[in-house]
Design a protein around this motif. Structure first.
Motif, mmCIF file in Angstrom:
data_model
loop_
_atom_site.group_PDB
_atom_site.id
_atom_site.type_symbol
_atom_site.label_atom_id
_atom_site.label_comp_id
_atom_site.label_asym_id
_atom_site.label_seq_id
_atom_site.Cartn_x
_atom_site.Cartn_y
_atom_site.Cartn_z
ATOM 1 N N PRO A 3 -5.254 -2.629 -1.153
ATOM 2 C CA PRO A 3 -5.038 -4.020 -0.747
ATOM 3 C C PRO A 3 -4.110 -4.124 0.468
ATOM 4 O O PRO A 3 -3.205 -3.302 0.637
ATOM 5 C CB PRO A 3 -4.357 -4.646 -1.972
ATOM 6 N N ALA A 4 -4.376 -5.138 1.292
ATOM 7 C CA ALA A 4 -3.532 -5.374 2.472
ATOM 8 C C ALA A 4 -2.257 -6.119 2.082
ATOM 9 O O ALA A 4 -1.208 -5.898 2.657
ATOM 10 C CB ALA A 4 -4.296 -6.205 3.495
ATOM 11 N N HIS A 5 -2.387 -7.005 1.098
ATOM 12 C CA HIS A 5 -1.299 -7.963 0.809
ATOM 13 C C HIS A 5 -0.868 -8.659 2.094
ATOM 14 O O HIS A 5 0.327 -8.734 2.412
ATOM 15 C CB HIS A 5 -0.108 -7.277 0.118
ATOM 16 N N ASN A 6 -1.853 -9.144 2.803
ATOM 17 C CA ASN A 6 -1.552 -9.848 4.051
ATOM 18 C C ASN A 6 -0.801 -11.142 3.752
ATOM 19 O O ASN A 6 -0.959 -11.729 2.677
ATOM 20 C CB ASN A 6 -2.858 -10.165 4.778
ATOM 21 N N ALA A 7 0.028 -11.562 4.694
ATOM 22 C CA ALA A 7 0.816 -12.788 4.526
ATOM 23 C C ALA A 7 1.318 -13.202 5.904
ATOM 24 O O ALA A 7 1.297 -12.389 6.839
ATOM 25 C CB ALA A 7 2.004 -12.512 3.615
ATOM 26 N N PRO A 8 1.776 -14.451 6.030
ATOM 27 C CA PRO A 8 2.402 -14.813 7.293
ATOM 28 C C PRO A 8 3.561 -13.852 7.581
ATOM 29 O O PRO A 8 4.226 -13.396 6.640
ATOM 30 C CB PRO A 8 2.923 -16.233 7.041
ATOM 31 N N LEU A 9 3.779 -13.556 8.838
ATOM 32 C CA LEU A 9 4.853 -12.613 9.183
ATOM 33 C C LEU A 9 6.203 -13.315 9.009
ATOM 34 O O LEU A 9 6.479 -14.321 9.676
ATOM 35 C CB LEU A 9 4.681 -12.126 10.625
ATOM 36 N N GLU A 67 3.918 1.686 -6.418
ATOM 37 C CA GLU A 67 4.783 1.085 -5.400
ATOM 38 C C GLU A 67 4.000 0.885 -4.098
ATOM 39 O O GLU A 67 4.055 -0.172 -3.476
ATOM 40 C CB GLU A 67 5.975 2.009 -5.167
ATOM 41 N N ARG A 68 3.238 1.881 -3.716
ATOM 42 C CA ARG A 68 2.491 1.795 -2.455
ATOM 43 C C ARG A 68 1.314 0.832 -2.574
ATOM 44 O O ARG A 68 1.001 0.111 -1.631
ATOM 45 C CB ARG A 68 2.049 3.193 -1.996
ATOM 46 N N TRP A 69 0.680 0.808 -3.719
ATOM 47 C CA TRP A 69 -0.403 -0.164 -3.948
ATOM 48 C C TRP A 69 0.175 -1.586 -3.882
ATOM 49 O O TRP A 69 -0.412 -2.489 -3.280
ATOM 50 C CB TRP A 69 -1.041 0.100 -5.321
ATOM 51 N N GLY A 70 1.341 -1.758 -4.463
ATOM 52 C CA GLY A 70 1.983 -3.077 -4.491
ATOM 53 C C GLY A 70 2.441 -3.519 -3.110
ATOM 54 O O GLY A 70 2.416 -4.708 -2.781
ATOM 55 N N TYR A 71 2.845 -2.554 -2.281
ATOM 56 C CA TYR A 71 3.278 -2.908 -0.924
ATOM 57 C C TYR A 71 2.068 -3.181 -0.027
ATOM 58 O O TYR A 71 2.085 -4.069 0.820
ATOM 59 C CB TYR A 71 4.124 -1.765 -0.334
ATOM 60 N N GLY A 72 1.011 -2.426 -0.265
ATOM 61 C CA GLY A 72 -0.230 -2.634 0.492
ATOM 62 C C GLY A 72 -0.304 -1.798 1.747
ATOM 63 O O GLY A 72 0.705 -1.323 2.267
ATOM 64 N N GLY A 73 -1.537 -1.592 2.217
ATOM 65 C CA GLY A 73 -1.765 -0.913 3.491
ATOM 66 C C GLY A 73 -1.888 0.596 3.374
ATOM 67 O O GLY A 73 -1.979 1.168 2.285
ATOM 68 N N LEU A 74 -1.880 1.223 4.544
ATOM 69 C CA LEU A 74 -2.235 2.640 4.647
ATOM 70 C C LEU A 74 -1.167 3.596 4.119
ATOM 71 O O LEU A 74 -1.378 4.812 4.091
ATOM 72 C CB LEU A 74 -2.549 2.977 6.119
ATOM 73 N N GLY A 75 -0.025 3.051 3.711
ATOM 74 C CA GLY A 75 1.073 3.884 3.197
ATOM 75 C C GLY A 75 0.676 4.713 1.984
ATOM 76 O O GLY A 75 1.353 5.695 1.657
ATOM 77 N N MET A 76 -0.421 4.360 1.324
ATOM 78 C CA MET A 76 -0.904 5.158 0.193
ATOM 79 C C MET A 76 -1.087 6.632 0.616
ATOM 80 O O MET A 76 -0.852 7.545 -0.164
ATOM 81 C CB MET A 76 -2.231 4.556 -0.290
ATOM 82 N N MET A 77 -1.491 6.842 1.893
ATOM 83 C CA MET A 77 -1.735 8.215 2.366
ATOM 84 C C MET A 77 -0.448 9.049 2.403
ATOM 85 O O MET A 77 -0.507 10.273 2.422
ATOM 86 C CB MET A 77 -2.325 8.181 3.789
ATOM 87 N N GLY A 78 0.698 8.345 2.475
ATOM 88 C CA GLY A 78 1.968 9.082 2.589
ATOM 89 C C GLY A 78 2.687 9.236 1.261
ATOM 90 O O GLY A 78 3.849 9.656 1.226
#
Ligand SMILES: Cc1cc2nc3c(=O)[nH]c(=O)nc-3n(C[C@H](O)[C@H](O)[C@H](O)COP(=O)(O)OP(=O)(O)OC[C@H]3O[C@@H](n4cnc5c(N)ncnc54)[C@H](O)[C@@H]3O)c2cc1C
Length: 578
Positions: A256-262, A311-322
């Motif tokens: 998931p991206a967990h996109n939101a306003p910046l 934690e990485r799923w909850g934060y979202g984005g490509l960080g799962m790879m790290g």
């Protein structure tokens, strides 16, 4: 209301000229009556440049800016009618970057960075396109870009050491050097199903979306493909269509991206520490700022692994790879992360049979491009969405009414091809690029691309490729890699000028050694286990070669800098007049 400002006029091309030149005319406003003070409508007669750049996306724009800054004359040719490249063409609903906006932007100008305000964590296509237009206007780049002009050939003349460029409008130009800023993902791929011309509805490709948008309200829509673009567009099409059929051959892993306003504090923090963040990105393995955990997934407890992944799923984005250091090198380690994502898919999708069809099983996580989505898997809980598994029931033909698989015909009003690109080599090989002895790039690359550092090719002097095959390119935050290549090329051209040199060319030995190194590094990873577009596997007949360099953005940068510091080691340099 008349508006004061700059106006761009365009004149058609004339035989022998490289095409109409857009010249700036100023519009002065007097009362409510505008008087146009056209400085001139110049027919471009200057077809001789220091450099020709092909493409006006992130790469071409920055290359032009750097060349101008060094006092080189340059012309950019762009097939589209505006700047933006990827973000000019890919206007499908839901299109946005999957690298966070703050990172997915230029770093070369602190002023630009301070004045631009991203509105979302992951910017939409329209916002990125606005940004690139802002960049082009801010640095006054458009006056040297010829739009609506496709370069059809670039031929090296050995007697003059110049590149002769020909465009689809019959224009010609000559340049000392030529920079291909043509993009890694700019040639769309449409599958060759029988009967494709017989379809009576509308067809679209995500990579060539109509500028006016598409309204699918009330329609039966088929989306073919489930890669990155499909995963972004499917939830949006499902919101509109009466019924959406998703034709999936290979399921993809998506996080998931967990996109939101910046958030304004995030933006403030970025601007306060931008130099430090940018520097970190330049040396990070993927040019991305996610936290890289160096531990092995197998050296920690099951609970610790789960905690990391959650934690990485909850934060979202490509960080799962790290999440762990060995996810891309050790199958057993990768399995733990892959199984975590599979369990998430099973948790989101209510129908167990649909969930199982969406679960990827036959390649390791992230060895096909890891996707970043907003509500992708949940879309399959909707009553108006049907998943069609084309691996068990292959698409046999396109009919007048829709698509026929091996077990049913699906009646459709529109078909969306989300079938990706002939990545990294397609655009270059479609052009007639000829180096020494008339050898074409297509011939040279017939068994897979060969380059030195992914930026130059033996036998093609003074031809530079930005993010070419053999460089980190699509295995990285592309903007980091683009800026690194552009800066390296600019430094190289300055060096040639300062040392009175006419040409630079990769040696065959250096190229062979680099290709061997690129393969060796790729073979030490899990990437070759996937039939991905990184391997050319999505294009029938394309040689199976791992296209990008996976050794890491920081390592690669250091190698390029060392090569330059050693007087361009591995390159042959020739003096003017030699
Ligand atoms: C939908 C989508 C989302 C993406 N999201 C991300 C992301 O989040 N992060 C990331 O790092 N990367 C992403 N990418 C990759 C993206 O392509 C790069 O980030 C970046 O935009 C590439 O810029 P570029 O200038 O190198 O190439 P492009 O933007 O592809 O521009 C190349 C230009 O060259 C022109 N051109 C090609 N051939 C010719 C010719 N013969 N004559 C004239 N003009 C020609 C094309 O028209 C095009 O405008 C994404 C790609 C796609 C398709």
């Amino acid at each position: 209301m008349p508006v004061a400002g700059n106006w761009y006029l365009s004149v058609p091309s004339f035989p022998g000229f490289p095409g109409g030149r857009r010249t700036r005319a100023s519009a002065a406003v007097q009362g409510d009556r505008p008087t146009f003070v056209c400085d001139m409508i110049a027919i471009m007669s200057d077809s001789t440049f220091d450099g020709v750049i092909v493409g006006a996306g992130f790469a071409g724009l920055y290359m032009l800016h750097r060349l101008r800054g060094l006092g080189f004359s340059a012309r950019v040719y762009e097939a589209g009618s505006g700047v933006g490249g990827t973000w000019f063409w890919n206007r499908y609903p839901g299109a946005r970057c999957d690298v966070e906006s703050l990172e997915y932007s230029y770093s070369f100008s602190e002023e630009l960075e301070r004045e631009w305000q991203w509105t979302e964590r992951y910017a939409t296509q329209p916002e990125i396109l606005r940004y690139l237009n802002h960049v082009a206007d801010r640095f006054d780049l458009k006056r040297d870009i010829q739009f609506d002009t496709r370069v059809t050939s670039a031929i090296f003349d050995e007697s003059s050491n110049r590149w002769n460029i020909v465009t689809d409008s019959g224009g010609r130009a000559s340049a000392k050097f030529c920079v291909m800023a043509t993009g890694c993902l700019s040639t769309s791929k449409v599958p060759e199903y029988p009967g494709i011309d017989s379809f009576q509805g509308k067809t679209y490709h995500t990579g060539h979306w109509p500028h006016e948008g598409v309204d699918f309200t009330g329609q039966r829509v088929g989306v073919i493909g489930t890669g990155s673009s499909a995963i972004q567009t499917i939830p949006n099409v499902a919101n509109q269509a009466a019924h959406l059929f998703v034709f999936q051959r290979t399921p993809n892993f998506s996080v998931p991206a967990h996109n939101a306003p910046l958030a304004s504090d995030v933006d403030k923090n970025w601007k306060a520490h931008r130099a430090e963040y940018r520097q970190r990105a330049r040396t990070a393995p993927f040019g991305l700022l996610f936290e890289q955990n160096d531990k092995s997934a197998l050296e920690v407890s099951r609970e610790e692994r789960q905690r990391q992944y959650e934690e990485r799923w909850g934060y979202g984005g490509l960080g799962m790879m790290g999440a762990f250091g060995d996810l891309l090198f050790n199958k057993e380690a990768n399995d733990t992360a892959a199984e975590f994502v599979r369990s998430k898919i099973r948790g989101i999708v209510r129908d167990p049979a649909v969930a199982e069809t969406l679960v990827p099983r036959d390649y390791p996580l992230a060895t096909k491009r890891l996707c970043v989505d907003t509500g992708y898997y949940a879309t399959f809980n909707r009553d108006n969405v049907t998943l069609v598994d084309t691996r068990s029931t292959p698409i046999e033909e396109v009919t007048a009414k829709g698509l026929r698989t091996s077990d049913a015909e699906y009646e459709l009003d529109s078909i969306v091809f989300a079938t990706g690109f002939d990545a990294m080599t397609g655009t270059l090989c479609n052009m007639d690029i000829r180096g020494r002895a008339g050898v074409t790039l297509k011939q040279k690359w017939s068994e897979g691309p060969r380059s030195y550092l992914g930026v130059m090719v033996a036998g093609f002097p003074n031809l530079f490729i930005i993010t070419g095959p053999g460089s980190p390119s699509v295995m990285s935050n592309m903007i980091v890699s683009i800026e690194q290549h552009v800066d390296w090329i600019a430094g190289c051209l300055e060096y040639l000028r300062e040392h009175g040199l006419a040409t630079i060319e990769a040696t065959v030995d250096a190229e062979d050694a680099w290709v061997a190194h690129v393969n060796e590094v790729a073979n030490a990873t899990l990437f070759p286990m996937a039939n991905s577009w990184y391997m050319g596997a999505n294009v029938p007949g394309k040689p199976r070669v791992f296209l990008p360099y996976i050794g890491g953005v920081g390592v690669y940068r250091q190698k390029c800098e060392e090569v330059a510091a050693k007087g361009y080691e591995g390159f042959a340099l020739s003096a003017c007049g030699s």
